[in-house]
Design an enzyme around this catalytic site. Structure first.
Site, PDB file in Angstrom:
ATOM      1  N   ARG A  88       0.027   8.817  -5.782  1.00 47.29           N
ATOM      2  CA  ARG A  88       0.339   8.398  -4.620  1.00 47.29           C
ATOM      3  C   ARG A  88       1.148   7.043  -4.707  1.00 47.29           C
ATOM      4  O   ARG A  88       2.211   6.833  -3.948  1.00 47.29           O
ATOM      5  CB  ARG A  88      -0.712   8.352  -3.363  1.00 47.29           C
ATOM      6  CG  ARG A  88      -1.801   7.375  -3.735  1.00 47.29           C
ATOM      7  CD  ARG A  88      -2.921   7.962  -2.723  1.00 47.29           C
ATOM      8  NE  ARG A  88      -4.102   7.083  -2.994  1.00 47.29           N
ATOM      9  CZ  ARG A  88      -5.014   7.423  -3.931  1.00 47.29           C
ATOM     10  NH1 ARG A  88      -5.111   8.332  -4.651  1.00 47.29           N
ATOM     11  NH2 ARG A  88      -6.226   6.619  -3.886  1.00 47.29           N
ATOM     12  N   GLU A 137      -7.199   2.240  -6.753  1.00 45.87           N
ATOM     13  CA  GLU A 137      -7.987   2.289  -5.668  1.00 45.87           C
ATOM     14  C   GLU A 137      -9.460   2.055  -6.241  1.00 45.87           C
ATOM     15  O   GLU A 137      -9.773   2.386  -7.078  1.00 45.87           O
ATOM     16  CB  GLU A 137      -7.815   3.574  -4.844  1.00 45.87           C
ATOM     17  CG  GLU A 137      -8.890   3.457  -3.201  1.00 45.87           C
ATOM     18  CD  GLU A 137      -8.650   2.217  -2.437  1.00 45.87           C
ATOM     19  OE1 GLU A 137      -8.815   1.064  -2.984  1.00 45.87           O
ATOM     20  OE2 GLU A 137      -8.065   2.263  -1.286  1.00 45.87           O
ATOM     21  N   ARG A 155       0.827  -1.127   0.021  1.00 46.30           N
ATOM     22  CA  ARG A 155       0.122   0.064  -0.063  1.00 46.30           C
ATOM     23  C   ARG A 155       0.953   1.356   0.370  1.00 46.30           C
ATOM     24  O   ARG A 155       2.136   1.161   0.550  1.00 46.30           O
ATOM     25  CB  ARG A 155      -0.947  -0.073   1.379  1.00 46.30           C
ATOM     26  CG  ARG A 155      -1.762   1.202   1.141  1.00 46.30           C
ATOM     27  CD  ARG A 155      -2.569   1.428   2.392  1.00 46.30           C
ATOM     28  NE  ARG A 155      -3.482   2.580   2.349  1.00 46.30           N
ATOM     29  CZ  ARG A 155      -3.843   3.285   3.405  1.00 46.30           C
ATOM     30  NH1 ARG A 155      -3.905   2.853   4.614  1.00 46.30           N
ATOM     31  NH2 ARG A 155      -4.786   4.482   3.088  1.00 46.30           N
ATOM     32  N   HIS A 156       0.416   2.239  -0.797  1.00 45.11           N
ATOM     33  CA  HIS A 156       1.326   3.442  -0.805  1.00 45.11           C
ATOM     34  C   HIS A 156       1.417   3.987   0.632  1.00 45.11           C
ATOM     35  O   HIS A 156       0.681   3.874   1.531  1.00 45.11           O
ATOM     36  CB  HIS A 156       0.467   4.524  -1.700  1.00 45.11           C
ATOM     37  CG  HIS A 156      -0.907   4.941  -1.364  1.00 45.11           C
ATOM     38  ND1 HIS A 156      -1.002   5.734  -0.187  1.00 45.11           N
ATOM     39  CD2 HIS A 156      -2.168   4.370  -1.394  1.00 45.11           C
ATOM     40  CE1 HIS A 156      -2.458   5.771   0.334  1.00 45.11           C
ATOM     41  NE2 HIS A 156      -2.947   5.048  -0.649  1.00 45.11           N
ATOM     42  N   GLY A 157       2.243   5.212   0.692  1.00 45.17           N
ATOM     43  CA  GLY A 157       2.613   5.699   2.068  1.00 45.17           C
ATOM     44  C   GLY A 157       1.397   6.675   2.419  1.00 45.17           C
ATOM     45  O   GLY A 157       0.505   7.106   1.404  1.00 45.17           O
TER      46      GLY A 157
END
Length: 208
Positions: free
Chosen positions: A60, A83, A10-12
């Site tokens: 992101r 997403e 998962r992205h930051g």
């Protein structure tokens, strides 16, 4: 013996995460803390050799991917890693949605099988495209390690299908935090989930 290891990241943390604002397919930059999260993960993942790197095309995720691979590999963008599209909720604060669209947001959080988007996607639609991506990867790669940068609900939607769960169980997993790793292993025509939303540190992921 063929074995494919898939690392879904998962992205930051993003600016909109901090603000409590829903993103969906809209873009929001990583925060300084989010970049530090990803740099810490990059330090651990550099011990592994990946055969391919895929990313959602959302800002992101791309920013996260660029930190993780540091120009050492080509990043392949794939829309299926996006997403969930949240329709009219995108860009809005969760607190406002609770006030103005309570019934639907309650369903989204508590009765996901009853959630119907006003536009955008359902959980099942996200699950279908994530599963299609997984299938394509396993058809293309018969062994090796693949890094995939994506999003929290997208990972949950994939796990729902891999684990054979009903839609109402999409939230049963604990929080999938920023820069965490969910690892799947495909071996002998079987897919297993080794861990979900794991924050990698102290090199302990190698032994798992």
């Amino acid at each position: 013996m063929s074995k494919v290891e898939l690392y879904f990241v998962r992205h930051g943390e993003t600016e909109w995460n901090k603000e409590g604002r829903l993103q969906g397919w809209l873009n929001s930059s990583l925060t300084d803390y989010g970049r530090e999260q990803v740099k810490a993960l990059q330090h651990e993942l550099q011990q592994l050799t990946f055969d391919a790197v895929y990313s959602s095309p959302l800002q992101r995720a791309v920013e996260t991917a660029e930190i993780l691979v540091s120009n050492t590999m080509q990043i392949k963008l794939d829309d299926r890693l996006k997403e969930i599209h949240l329709g009219s909720w995108q860009g809005r604060k969760i607190s406002d949605i609770w006030d103005e669209d309570y019934d639907r947001y309650f369903a989204y959080c508590n009765e996901p099988q009853c959630y119907t988007p006003d536009s955008g996607e359902s959980f099942l639609q996200v699950s279908a495209r994530m599963t299609e991506l997984l299938t394509d990867c396993l058809n293309q790669y018969k062994s090796g390690k693949i890094l995939l940068i994506t999003h929290g609900v997208a990972i949950r939607a994939l796990l729902m299908n891999v684990l054979g769960l009903d839609c109402n169980q999409i939230w049963v997993f604990e929080e999938i935090d920023g820069a965490s790793v969910t690892k799947l292993v495909a071996e002998n025509n079987k897919i297993t989930v080794q861990y979900i939303g794991k924050i990698i540190n102290n090199h302990n992921f190698i032994e798992i």
